[in-house]
Design a protein around this motif. Structure first.
Motif, PDB file in Angstrom:
ATOM      1  N   UNK A 280     -20.175  43.078  -6.063  1.00 37.42           N
ATOM      2  CA  UNK A 280     -20.044  42.100  -4.976  1.00 37.42           C
ATOM      3  C   UNK A 280     -21.288  42.142  -4.090  1.00 37.42           C
ATOM      4  N   UNK A 281     -21.897  40.995  -3.858  1.00 40.85           N
ATOM      5  CA  UNK A 281     -23.099  40.907  -3.027  1.00 40.85           C
ATOM      6  C   UNK A 281     -22.734  40.263  -1.700  1.00 40.85           C
ATOM      7  N   UNK A 282     -23.094  40.968  -0.594  1.00 40.69           N
ATOM      8  CA  UNK A 282     -22.682  40.540   0.736  1.00 40.69           C
ATOM      9  C   UNK A 282     -23.906  40.539   1.659  1.00 40.69           C
ATOM     10  N   UNK A 283     -23.942  39.583   2.595  1.00 42.93           N
ATOM     11  CA  UNK A 283     -24.975  39.584   3.617  1.00 42.93           C
ATOM     12  C   UNK A 283     -26.220  38.804   3.242  1.00 42.93           C
ATOM     13  N   UNK A 284     -27.378  39.370   3.604  1.00 42.98           N
ATOM     14  CA  UNK A 284     -28.668  38.698   3.414  1.00 42.98           C
ATOM     15  C   UNK A 284     -29.437  39.405   2.308  1.00 42.98           C
ATOM     16  N   UNK A 285     -30.130  38.632   1.478  1.00 47.72           N
ATOM     17  CA  UNK A 285     -30.929  39.190   0.383  1.00 47.72           C
ATOM     18  C   UNK A 285     -32.406  39.119   0.753  1.00 47.72           C
TER      19      UNK A 285
END
Length: 390
Positions: A280-285
């Motif tokens: 799961x990818x969350x926030x800012x990249x």
């Protein structure tokens, strides 16, 4: 040449004065020195020409003369006609062999104004030198002067308190021998820059202590370019910043551990079964995190032999062309390891970005929700999935 002629041409101020406090005889040097005519000087008691601050001492000296004491040197200030004062240095005596009522002071004086002013300047300089020497001795900072030959010329006692070396130790051999081998090249470069006229605001290096340990010193230094080239010295002051450097090092290590923990939390690889993992990818990249996604995914697949990787981008605030391209590259890399990639949580804007890039999406499976992606992964493949125990 007669005595009268000598009296007339003498450069010193010659005078006789009576016990009532008046001048009797004065030579022309008085007018040349103070500006008053001889008649003006004789017209009133001489004490009125004396600076108020010197009158008491002058009267006491006069009384001593009439009591038989010779004055070999007495200084006081006399008023000039222009309102200024000049210092006069006196030598005088009274001829006690003369009848008491006829006794006179026989005196000679020299204008010692310049001498007094220079003496005052010298006294001021000497006082400053004493203060500076005291500051040099008691300063908690490490003070040095450095010559162009690479030797400390002066070192204050703080060196012994800080490093254990006496000032004599510090000045007995090239200073660079006290510097940590790893810091010598940078230290010599900084010293060369100083002798070329550049001021050092902050420079840190390590100095050896007498017990063999090292301490970090923070330097400020300056070359006095006003001195003769052959005598120019660098004036430096240093402070022990070892504790600060150690604290800073510990802070950086703690920050690195925290960064590693944050990175692990920001790109977790969660196993669903023995062949399915979810990231799961969350926030800012940012760039670092984009690279980390690929690294963590590849390492996780290689170590777990997973066959399905679900990249859930539902929690990402924004997916630009750079992030979208990186996700596709990650899917391709995973495919080379034998794993399939399911991309879930794609919003309409992200779908437009992926299409607009013109990327080859072959092998990349997309699902609208994480639940549907997990369901698809569980149903696909020939090998039955074995759920992992929590």
């Amino acid at each position: 040449m007669s005595h009268q002629k000598l009296f007339e041409v003498a450069s010193g101020l010659l005078a006789t004065a009576d016990a009532r406090g008046h001048f009797h005889d004065l030579n022309p040097a008085w007018e040349r020195t103070l500006g008053w005519s001889l008649d003006e000087l004789k017209a009133k008691p001489y004490i009125e020409f004396v600076h108020p601050g010197d009158r008491e001492a002058t009267l006491a000296e006069t009384n001593a003369l009439f009591n038989g004491r010779t004055t070999s040197r007495f200084d006081n200030r006399y008023l000039c006609k222009d309102g200024s004062y000049k210092w006069l240095g006196w030598a005088a005596r009274v001829d006690m062999a003369e009848p008491a009522e006829a006794r006179l002071i026989y005196a000679t004086a020299l204008d010692v104004t310049n001498d007094r002013e220079q003496a005052a300047q010298f006294a001021h300089v000497a006082q400053l030198a004493k203060v500076y020497e005291r500051l040099f001795q008691v300063s908690v900072g490490l003070l040095v002067t450095l010559d162009a030959e690479g030797y400390f010329r002066h070192a204050n006692p703080a060196w012994e308190r800080t490093l254990g070396w006496t000032p004599e130790d510090m000045t007995s051999r090239p200073f660079i021998e006290f510097v940590h081998p790893e810091d010598r090249e940078a230290t010599l470069a900084e010293a060369a820059a100083l002798f070329q006229g550049r001021t050092t605001i902050r420079f840190d290096n390590r100095y050896e202590c007498k017990d063999g340990s090292y301490k970090w010193l923070a330097w400020t230094a300056h070359l006095d370019a006003a001195e003769e080239p052959a005598n120019r010295l660098v004036y430096g002051t240093a402070h022990d910043v070892t504790s600060y450097r150690e604290l800073l090092g510990e802070f950086e290590r703690t920050l690195a551990r925290l960064r590693d923990s944050m990175q692990a939390m920001s790109t977790p690889l969660i196993p669903i079964t023995d062949r399915i993992v979810v990231m799961p990818l969350v926030g800012q990249m940012d760039t670092d995190r984009v690279n980390q996604v690929m690294t963590v995914a590849l390492d996780g697949v290689q170590s777990s032999q997973a066959q399905m990787v679900i990249l859930d981008v539902t929690g990402l605030k924004e997916i630009d062309t750079r992030v979208a391209s990186a996700l596709v590259d990650t899917a391709r890399a995973l495919q080379l390891l034998g794993a399939r990639t399911i991309l879930t949580g794609i919003r309409p804007a992200v779908a437009q970005t992926l299409v607009g890039l013109g990327l080859d999406l072959a092998g990349l499976i997309t699902k609208s929700t994480l639940q549907s992606a997990i369901s698809f992964a569980l149903q696909s493949g020939q090998t039955p999935a074995r759920a992992l125990s929590p």
